[in-house]
Design a protein around this motif. Structure first.
Motif, PDB file in Angstrom:
ATOM      1  N   ARG A   1       0.593  -1.202   0.183  1.00 49.26           N
ATOM      2  CA  ARG A   1      -0.150  -0.265  -0.251  1.00 49.26           C
ATOM      3  C   ARG A   1       1.174   1.138  -0.263  1.00 49.26           C
ATOM      4  O   ARG A   1       0.583   2.438  -0.876  1.00 49.26           O
TER       5      ARG A   1
ATOM      6  N   ALA B   1       1.337   4.068  -3.528  1.00 49.87           N
ATOM      7  CA  ALA B   1       1.362   5.526  -2.781  1.00 49.87           C
ATOM      8  C   ALA B   1       2.221   6.263  -3.714  1.00 49.87           C
ATOM      9  O   ALA B   1       1.525   7.784  -3.666  1.00 49.87           O
TER      10      ALA B   1
ATOM     11  N   ALA C   1       1.788   6.210  -7.038  1.00 53.46           N
ATOM     12  CA  ALA C   1       0.351   6.994  -7.282  1.00 53.46           C
ATOM     13  C   ALA C   1       0.890   8.440  -6.754  1.00 53.46           C
ATOM     14  O   ALA C   1       0.205   9.890  -8.109  1.00 53.46           O
TER      15      ALA C   1
ATOM     16  N   SER D   1      -7.249   5.117  -6.487  1.00 50.44           N
ATOM     17  CA  SER D   1      -7.255   4.215  -5.633  1.00 50.44           C
ATOM     18  C   SER D   1      -7.479   3.155  -4.976  1.00 50.44           C
ATOM     19  O   SER D   1      -8.074   2.796  -5.242  1.00 50.44           O
TER      20      SER D   1
END
Length: 276
Positions: free
Chosen positions: A249, A253, A256, A263
């Motif tokens: 995760r 992020a 991203a 998301s």
């Protein structure tokens, strides 16, 4: 992987059975490394049907070719077995990411003709990635040149196994770190994409700072491949895999921040805890 009871209370709810784990996993992440086929061979039809029900159309399974083909038969005389393997996975053909051909450490350049025969027989439209572990394929000599040329010819990607974080420190007193270092090959990292589905297996450390530092160069590379129209696959592990979902995760992020990505949904266990 998705069948990990250590993820209860985080990725998975703290209570309940494992029947819904794949569904909970697939609501958050878009791909998984399927080691079960490596150890157990082609799954039963009922198992494949259950996976097909739980995984959404956008999800991708990255299974491994059974060890019986790669390690026992060493790619020799496996035509019928290969056909049977993909026939068993037929209900998932629209959800197959690169199926990995992981070769043992003692299979070297002499096996390239067998690998070529395998790739020629590979089902059209199904991605493939090859992971080599023989040191001759990491010397930037004739063997590596021949391997890369073969993969490029067939549009097959070479698995990039990144163990730099894992081996950043001695194992010291942590059993999980010692076991992971003993199991994983300590090989150089050669970063290249020989097909349209670059596949990175990132093996992390218990120290988050080491993971963050080691992963930083991947951000630019993954973003470049995405901008080139390729579909990279990032498979994340930690020494005992307890922290793997959280690490995945965090890495998602960071990527991203540089390129548009969907998301991630909240972890089922965390969402349930927030209700109380």
């Amino acid at each position: 992987m998705w069948a990990n009871p250590d993820w209860r209370g985080g990725l998975y709810p703290p209570h309940g059975g494992s029947d819904d784990w794949l569904g909970d996993y697939a609501r958050v992440f878009s791909t998984v490394e399927g080691n079960t086929t490596f150890y157990s061979g082609a799954p039963r039809a009922s198992t494949v049907a259950a996976w097909a029900r739980q995984a959404p159309p956008s999800f991708r399974f990255c299974f491994k070719l059974p060890a019986s083909l790669t390690h026992e038969k060493r790619l020799e005389g496996i035509e019928a077995d290969l056909d049977g393997f993909f026939a068993a996975l037929a209900p998932l053909h629209d959800r197959l990411g690169p199926t990995m051909v992981q070769l043992p450490r003692d299979v070297g350049p002499e096996a390239l003709p067998r690998l070529e025969a395998l790739l020629k027989r590979w089902p059209a439209g199904l991605p493939c990635a090859v992971e080599v572990r023989h040191r001759e394929f990491f010397h930037k000599g004739e063997a590596e040149t021949a391997l890369n040329r073969l993969l490029i010819t067939h549009g097959v990607d070479r698995v990039m196994l990144d163990v730099r974080a894992l081996f950043a420190t001695p194992p010291e007193a942590h059993a999980g770190l010692a076991r992971a270092q003993a199991e994983k090959p300590r090989l150089p990292l050669h970063v290249l994409s020989t097909g349209d589905f670059p596949l990175v297996r990132f093996i992390g450390h218990l120290d988050d700072a080491i993971n963050e530092h080691t992963f930083t160069p991947w951000i630019e590379r993954l973003c470049l491949w995405i901008k080139q129209g390729k579909t990279p696959f990032l498979l994340v592990h930690t020494p005992d895999n307890r922290q793997a979902p959280e690490l995945a995760r965090r890495l998602h992020a960071r990527i991203a921040e540089r390129v548009a990505l969907p998301s991630l949904e909240a972890f089922a266990g965390e969402a349930q805890a927030s209700l109380f």
